[in-house]
Design a protein around this motif. Structure first.
Motif, PDB file in Angstrom:
ATOM      1  N   GLY A  67      12.522   9.077 -14.830  1.00  0.00           N
ATOM      2  CA  GLY A  67      12.745   8.396 -13.841  1.00  0.00           C
ATOM      3  C   GLY A  67      13.722   9.077 -12.470  1.00  0.00           C
ATOM      4  O   GLY A  67      14.016   8.304 -11.894  1.00  0.00           O
ATOM      5  N   LEU A  68      13.914  10.332 -13.116  1.00  0.00           N
ATOM      6  CA  LEU A  68      14.901  11.025 -12.021  1.00  0.00           C
ATOM      7  C   LEU A  68      14.003  11.544 -11.067  1.00  0.00           C
ATOM      8  O   LEU A  68      12.987  11.998 -11.119  1.00  0.00           O
ATOM      9  N   ASP A  85      23.062   8.126 -19.213  1.00  0.00           N
ATOM     10  CA  ASP A  85      22.471   6.753 -19.600  1.00  0.00           C
ATOM     11  C   ASP A  85      21.348   6.728 -20.497  1.00  0.00           C
ATOM     12  O   ASP A  85      20.820   5.743 -21.144  1.00  0.00           O
ATOM     13  N   ASN A  86      20.796   7.906 -20.687  1.00  0.00           N
ATOM     14  CA  ASN A  86      19.578   8.168 -21.563  1.00  0.00           C
ATOM     15  C   ASN A  86      19.635   8.725 -22.844  1.00  0.00           C
ATOM     16  O   ASN A  86      18.911   8.643 -23.836  1.00  0.00           O
ATOM     17  N   ILE A  87      21.326   8.889 -23.124  1.00  0.00           N
ATOM     18  CA  ILE A  87      21.759   9.501 -24.424  1.00  0.00           C
ATOM     19  C   ILE A  87      22.354   8.450 -25.438  1.00  0.00           C
ATOM     20  O   ILE A  87      23.231   7.736 -24.777  1.00  0.00           O
ATOM     21  N   LYS A 128      11.969   3.705 -22.879  1.00  0.00           N
ATOM     22  CA  LYS A 128      11.525   2.535 -23.339  1.00  0.00           C
ATOM     23  C   LYS A 128      10.056   2.625 -24.012  1.00  0.00           C
ATOM     24  O   LYS A 128       9.091   3.043 -23.437  1.00  0.00           O
ATOM     25  N   GLY A 129       9.986   2.230 -25.240  1.00  0.00           N
ATOM     26  CA  GLY A 129       8.780   2.064 -25.891  1.00  0.00           C
ATOM     27  C   GLY A 129       8.333   3.238 -26.551  1.00  0.00           C
ATOM     28  O   GLY A 129       7.187   3.449 -26.871  1.00  0.00           O
ATOM     29  N   MET A 130       9.054   4.261 -26.532  1.00  0.00           N
ATOM     30  CA  MET A 130       8.591   5.552 -26.988  1.00  0.00           C
ATOM     31  C   MET A 130       9.513   6.233 -27.896  1.00  0.00           C
ATOM     32  O   MET A 130      10.895   5.858 -27.767  1.00  0.00           O
ATOM     33  N   PRO A 131       9.447   7.173 -28.950  1.00  0.00           N
ATOM     34  CA  PRO A 131      10.446   7.504 -29.658  1.00  0.00           C
ATOM     35  C   PRO A 131      11.330   8.523 -28.975  1.00  0.00           C
ATOM     36  O   PRO A 131      11.101   9.248 -27.968  1.00  0.00           O
TER      37      PRO A 131
END
Length: 250
Positions: A67-68, A85-87, A128-131
Motif C-alpha cells: 500500500g505504499l 508499521d508492517n514489522i 492482512k490475511g497473508m503469511p
C-alpha cells in the motif's frame, strides 16, 4: 514510539550538523541512489535526512503491494514509520537496537571509513490475511559531516525468500566483505565490568549485593550503573537490562 527508537532518534537528531553550501545537490544525488535501488530490486529504499528530520521513501512493486506509493516524503520524521508499521513489535525493537550498536561502533571509525559498513538483519512484513514475508533489511550511512556526524542514511528492504534461513543481525564491512566480530562492537557499548554488573542487575541483585559479590565499593557500583545508562542511552535499569538481553550482552 518504543524506547530504543526514541533513544536512536535522540542520538541522531542531537548531532552537531554542518551548514555548508551545496547540501541540496548532495541530497538530490542521494535521492537518486534510493530511487534506483527501489526500481532495480522492486524493494523499498528510505533516505533519511537526520539534519532536517525528513525521510524520502521509494517503493518498487513489492512496496506497493503493502500500500505504499512509489514515492512519499515524510516531512516530520527521518524514520520510516510507514514501513515500521508492517514489522512485528519485537523485531522492530531488535532492528532499532542493532542500529544503536551500529551507531556506537562507527564512532570509532574515521569519517572516510564510516560509509564502508552496513548493519543487516532479517525482519518480517505482516500483510492482512497473508503469511508474513521475510525481508532483508540493511542500514548504511551515505554521507557524514567532517566532524563525524551522520547526515544521510539509507535503509533498504528486499524480500528474502529463504524461509528456513536464520539471519543474525550483523555489521558488515562492504569494502572487504568481512562481518565485524560481535565482541568488537559489544566492547564499544559496555566494558567487561559493566556487562558483569548489568548481568547481576538482570538477576535482581541490588547495589550492595553486587558490591559484596565483586569485592568493590557500593559507590563504584553506583558509578558503573550510571555509566551503563549513559552508554546505552536509556533512563532506567529496566530499559538497560532489556537492551542487554536483546543484544545478547548478558
Amino acid at each position: 514510539m518504543n524506547e530504543p527508537e526514541q533513544e536512536l532518534k535522540s542520538l541522531l537528531m542531537r548531532q552537531e550538523f554542518s551548514t555548508e553550501c551545496g547540501q541540496e545537490e548532495l541530497i538530490e544525488i542521494a535521492k537518486g541512489y534510493a530511487y534506483a535501488y527501489a526500481q532495480a530490486t522492486n524493494g523499498i529504499a528510505v533516505l533519511s535526512d537526520f539534519q532536517n528530520d525528513v525521510s524520502h521513501i521509494y517503493s518498487g512493486s513489492f512496496g506497493r503491494t503493502l500500500g505504499l506509493p512509489g514515492y512519499v516524503a515524510n516531512r516530520d520524521s527521518a524514520f520510516e514509520r510507514e514501513v515500521f508499521d508492517n514489522i512485528p513489535y519485537d523485531e522492530l525493537i531488535e532492528r532499532h537496537i542493532l542500529e544503536l550498536r551500529f551507531f556506537h561502533f562507527l564512532k570509532s571509525k574515521p569519517v572516510t571509513e564510516k560509509i564502508d559498513f552496513n548493519a543487516t538483519c532479517l525482519v518480517h512484513f505482516q500483510r492482512k490475511g497473508m503469511p508474513p514475508v521475510p525481508v532483508l533489511h540493511t542500514t548504511r550511512y551515505l554521507l557524514c559531516h567532517p566532524n563525524g556526524s551522520v547526515w544521510l542514511g539509507l535503509c533498504t528492504y528486499t524480500p528474502f525468500p529463504q524461509f528456513n534461513s536464520h539471519v543474525e543481525g550483523s555489521i558488515v564491512n562492504d569494502r572487504t566483505g568481512d562481518t565485524v566480530c560481535m565482541e568488537q562492537y559489544d566492547d564499544l557499548l559496555l566494558s567487561r565490568r559493566q556487562i558483569e554488573i548489568l548481568s547481576l542487575l538482570a538477576k535482581g541483585e541490588g547495589s550492595k549485593q553486587i558490591a559484596d559479590k565483586l569485592s568493590i565499593s557500593v559507590n563504584t557500583v553506583s558509578r558503573h550503573r550510571q555509566d551503563i545508562l549513559t552508554r546505552l542511552h536509556v533512563t532506567n535499569t529496566a530499559a538497560a537490562v532489556e537492551i542487554g538481553l536483546r543484544t545478547h550482552l548478558i
